[in-house]
Design a protein around this motif. Structure first.
Motif, PDB file in Angstrom:
ATOM      1  N   TRP A  99      -8.562   5.078   0.061  1.00 27.43           N
ATOM      2  CA  TRP A  99      -9.205   5.441   1.319  1.00 27.43           C
ATOM      3  C   TRP A  99      -8.546   6.676   1.903  1.00 27.43           C
ATOM      4  O   TRP A  99      -7.367   6.921   1.689  1.00 27.43           O
ATOM      5  CB  TRP A  99      -9.068   4.297   2.331  1.00 27.43           C
ATOM      6  N   ASP A 135       6.474  11.498  -2.535  1.00 25.44           N
ATOM      7  CA  ASP A 135       5.109  11.990  -2.387  1.00 25.44           C
ATOM      8  C   ASP A 135       4.288  11.113  -1.459  1.00 25.44           C
ATOM      9  O   ASP A 135       3.352  11.570  -0.815  1.00 25.44           O
ATOM     10  CB  ASP A 135       4.441  12.075  -3.762  1.00 25.44           C
ATOM     11  N   ALA A 136       4.609   9.846  -1.406  1.00 22.53           N
ATOM     12  CA  ALA A 136       3.934   8.912  -0.509  1.00 22.53           C
ATOM     13  C   ALA A 136       4.924   7.833  -0.118  1.00 22.53           C
ATOM     14  O   ALA A 136       5.941   7.654  -0.785  1.00 22.53           O
ATOM     15  CB  ALA A 136       2.709   8.294  -1.202  1.00 22.53           C
ATOM     16  N   ALA A 137       4.641   7.158   0.955  1.00 17.55           N
ATOM     17  CA  ALA A 137       5.448   6.008   1.330  1.00 17.55           C
ATOM     18  C   ALA A 137       4.782   4.763   0.768  1.00 17.55           C
ATOM     19  O   ALA A 137       3.566   4.725   0.594  1.00 17.55           O
ATOM     20  CB  ALA A 137       5.548   5.900   2.846  1.00 17.55           C
ATOM     21  N   VAL A 138       5.563   3.759   0.471  1.00 13.80           N
ATOM     22  CA  VAL A 138       5.016   2.472   0.015  1.00 13.80           C
ATOM     23  C   VAL A 138       5.443   1.416   1.018  1.00 13.80           C
ATOM     24  O   VAL A 138       6.633   1.261   1.293  1.00 13.80           O
ATOM     25  CB  VAL A 138       5.521   2.110  -1.392  1.00 13.80           C
ATOM     26  N   VAL A 139       4.452   0.755   1.584  1.00 17.21           N
ATOM     27  CA  VAL A 139       4.749  -0.235   2.614  1.00 17.21           C
ATOM     28  C   VAL A 139       4.126  -1.566   2.242  1.00 17.21           C
ATOM     29  O   VAL A 139       3.159  -1.622   1.486  1.00 17.21           O
ATOM     30  CB  VAL A 139       4.222   0.230   4.000  1.00 17.21           C
ATOM     31  N   LEU A 148       2.333   7.732  10.114  1.00 15.51           N
ATOM     32  CA  LEU A 148       2.550   9.012   9.444  1.00 15.51           C
ATOM     33  C   LEU A 148       2.364  10.078  10.511  1.00 15.51           C
ATOM     34  O   LEU A 148       1.391  10.012  11.267  1.00 15.51           O
ATOM     35  CB  LEU A 148       1.491   9.244   8.358  1.00 15.51           C
ATOM     36  N   ILE A 175      -4.535   6.526   1.580  1.00 19.14           N
ATOM     37  CA  ILE A 175      -3.987   5.188   1.392  1.00 19.14           C
ATOM     38  C   ILE A 175      -4.317   4.740  -0.022  1.00 19.14           C
ATOM     39  O   ILE A 175      -5.463   4.836  -0.454  1.00 19.14           O
ATOM     40  CB  ILE A 175      -4.598   4.200   2.403  1.00 19.14           C
ATOM     41  N   ALA A 203      -4.972  11.934   5.640  1.00 16.93           N
ATOM     42  CA  ALA A 203      -4.044  10.871   5.248  1.00 16.93           C
ATOM     43  C   ALA A 203      -4.727  10.046   4.168  1.00 16.93           C
ATOM     44  O   ALA A 203      -5.937   9.822   4.217  1.00 16.93           O
ATOM     45  CB  ALA A 203      -3.683   9.996   6.453  1.00 16.93           C
ATOM     46  N   ILE A 230       0.848  -1.181   0.000  1.00 17.77           N
ATOM     47  CA  ILE A 230       0.000   0.000   0.000  1.00 17.77           C
ATOM     48  C   ILE A 230       0.890   1.241   0.000  1.00 17.77           C
ATOM     49  O   ILE A 230       2.045   1.189   0.407  1.00 17.77           O
ATOM     50  CB  ILE A 230      -0.939   0.032   1.224  1.00 17.77           C
ATOM     51  N   ALA A 231       0.327   2.342  -0.457  1.00 17.79           N
ATOM     52  CA  ALA A 231       1.042   3.617  -0.413  1.00 17.79           C
ATOM     53  C   ALA A 231       0.274   4.542   0.516  1.00 17.79           C
ATOM     54  O   ALA A 231      -0.957   4.549   0.520  1.00 17.79           O
ATOM     55  CB  ALA A 231       1.121   4.228  -1.807  1.00 17.79           C
ATOM     56  N   VAL A 232       0.999   5.289   1.328  1.00 18.07           N
ATOM     57  CA  VAL A 232       0.361   6.176   2.306  1.00 18.07           C
ATOM     58  C   VAL A 232       1.025   7.539   2.283  1.00 18.07           C
ATOM     59  O   VAL A 232       2.230   7.648   2.078  1.00 18.07           O
ATOM     60  CB  VAL A 232       0.450   5.593   3.743  1.00 18.07           C
ATOM     61  N   ALA A 233       0.236   8.583   2.494  1.00 15.56           N
ATOM     62  CA  ALA A 233       0.773   9.946   2.566  1.00 15.56           C
ATOM     63  C   ALA A 233      -0.170  10.773   3.411  1.00 15.56           C
ATOM     64  O   ALA A 233      -1.326  10.385   3.632  1.00 15.56           O
ATOM     65  CB  ALA A 233       0.897  10.553   1.174  1.00 15.56           C
ATOM     66  N   MET A 263      -0.816  10.925  -4.403  1.00 22.39           N
ATOM     67  CA  MET A 263      -0.963   9.560  -4.927  1.00 22.39           C
ATOM     68  C   MET A 263      -0.740   9.557  -6.439  1.00 22.39           C
ATOM     69  O   MET A 263      -0.070   8.670  -6.980  1.00 22.39           O
ATOM     70  CB  MET A 263      -2.368   9.009  -4.642  1.00 22.39           C
TER      71      MET A 263
END
Lengths: 304, 304
Positions: free
Chosen positions: A81, B27-31, B83, A134, A132, A37-40, A72
């Motif tokens: 989300w 721009d975003a984290a990827v986890v 975050l 996702i 935030a 997943i990517a989160v920011a 994103m």
């Protein structure tokens, strides 16, 4: 409004969504994820990012969400989300809060995104919103700022500059464009222009350890950049380079890739080639009518 | 401090972690995710949740993170990534910001959690911190507030009341206990006590459409609740019922389940049976020495 009543209203108002196992109203939301997943997250502060007297609450809410979607998009990913938190000044009218939330929900719905949680609090001063986001990583790898190679072309979607005339509130985040680019053209690097073309390009160049030359005459200056220039004492180009909050996508592609995109992709959206990546990471220049000058880190790098 | 310099410092300071494909700086984290993920966020506002003069910044940062971990614990899940966003008043000293971040990092590290992103902004007034947490849903289903059944026992970890004497800043979120309970005892419902035992129990009862009777004499009142009672004009029990910010776990178990937990689990951590779930959702009472009274929604339900 009591927080508990607000939560009751939220539970009735927020549509539930596919992939949401536990939505609003518990300690955490549970959503369907993928392998990655990517989160920011992105903060918006009254008096810094917006003034309440300049914008109706729905547009403030929409902006808070769309800024995150732009992050994103810059990874070439679709947001899925969001969590939204707001610190609200005492005596904020109920109608204001409802419009703020509705603006967030409408912006989310435009990209089929679901609000799954967040938090609210009183604030001793202005309104603060933190969203935030996702996103799910599908078959395509996320696009980062690192990866631009010497010889790559530099491209940008849309038009730049003068966003303060209203576009900074009412922009469409380039989610479709970002996903399209990732799927069909695989840029070597990508970022969204949030703090100004020049500064955001420097971020790509820093992360990729390369230099660049921008062609000033090719940079797509918006009509708003021209209107700002009438009174600012700056040129439209200077506005396009440093104004920020354009939320367009800035990316790099091999020469062949750029050619293919300009031939095919530009049927779907506006895209312009504006420069070239150079091997020397200290060579960062702007060509204005044949006169080469240093490309400064102009843009919005605020002081904490 | 310029934001860009702060980000450079962050990239050097924040340890990278397993499962983090893209960390801080893009721009975003990827986890790495699982089939499902759990997400929550929690705001902390100066003057509402803390006063800068009462607490060193490292403890404020730790609290902002630990509040979120408590939400994950309440779902029976282990937090994995956070975050963190902060709106910082102008002229916040650099040392303050570094301590704040270090406090967050230390709190995160205590549970093997990685900071993967966030945002910073100037603030026109006080300090505002918003932390979002992401947890992985493993084999065990997340525990929600809904699911308490008539006849279930009501249990709580630790001791309650008087957290304002310092425990509200220096608490250990019950992550290990929450995961243990989820794995080995499967509570029918669970929540963390953030806004007061009475109010948080009402939230379980509302979500489960049931009532309850609490046994006042069994509620574990902390030493701090007793100390507060000396000057507040309230009893230690009243403090335990309504003070909030205990960040203990409140949950329900079948009579057999409760018996098994009290026999085995209480070797690992403090847990007390404090009441019983009743079928009538309007019957919510407190038994104090044989005198039955209505259980009010006492606690922290702030006005927005």
């Amino acid at each position: 409004v009591k927080e508990s009543e607000f939560h009751d209203w939220l539970r009735r108002t927020v549509p539930s969504g596919e992939g949401v196992f536990v939505g609003i109203g518990d300690d955490a939301a549970v959503v369907a994820g993928a392998d990655r997943i990517a989160v920011a997250s992105d903060l918006m502060v009254e008096g810094v990012h917006f003034r309440v007297q300049d914008a109706p609450p729905a547009r403030i809410g929409a902006k808070a969400v769309n800024r995150n979607f732009s992050d994103m998009a810059a990874m070439g990913l679709k947001p899925l989300w969001i969590l939204a938190s707001a610190a609200l000044p005492e005596r904020t009218p109920e109608a204001f809060v409802c419009s703020l939330v509705q603006g967030m929900l409408d912006a989310a719905q435009a990209f089929d995104v679901h609000l799954v949680g967040g938090d609210t609090s009183a604030s001793k001063a202005g309104l603060v919103i933190d969203v935030a986001v996702i996103g799910k990583v599908g078959k395509e790898e996320p696009l980062t700022r690192a990866g631009a190679r010497p010889g790559d072309r530099i491209l940008v979607t849309g038009e730049l500059g003068g966003s303060s005339r209203g576009r900074h509130l009412d922009f469409t985040p380039r989610v479709k464009e970002g996903v399209f680019l990732n799927r069909h053209h695989r840029p070597s690097s990508m970022i969204d222009v949030s703090d100004g073309l020049a500064l955001d390009l420097h971020r790509i160049l820093d992360a990729s350890s390369v230099g660049a030359r921008l062609m000033g005459g090719k940079i797509p200056c918006s009509r708003d950049a021209g209107l700002c220039a009438r009174t600012s004492g700056k040129s439209p180009l200077e506005h396009a380079l440093s104004d920020g909050e354009d939320f367009e996508l800035l990316f790099t592609l091999s020469p062949q890739g750029a050619e293919a995109l300009l031939r095919d992709g530009s049927r779907f959206f506006e895209v312009t080639e504006i420069g070239e990546v150079l091997p020397d990471k200290d060579e960062r220049t702007l060509d204005v009518g044949g006169r080469i000058r240093t490309l400064g880190r102009e843009g919005y790098d605020h002081t904490l």
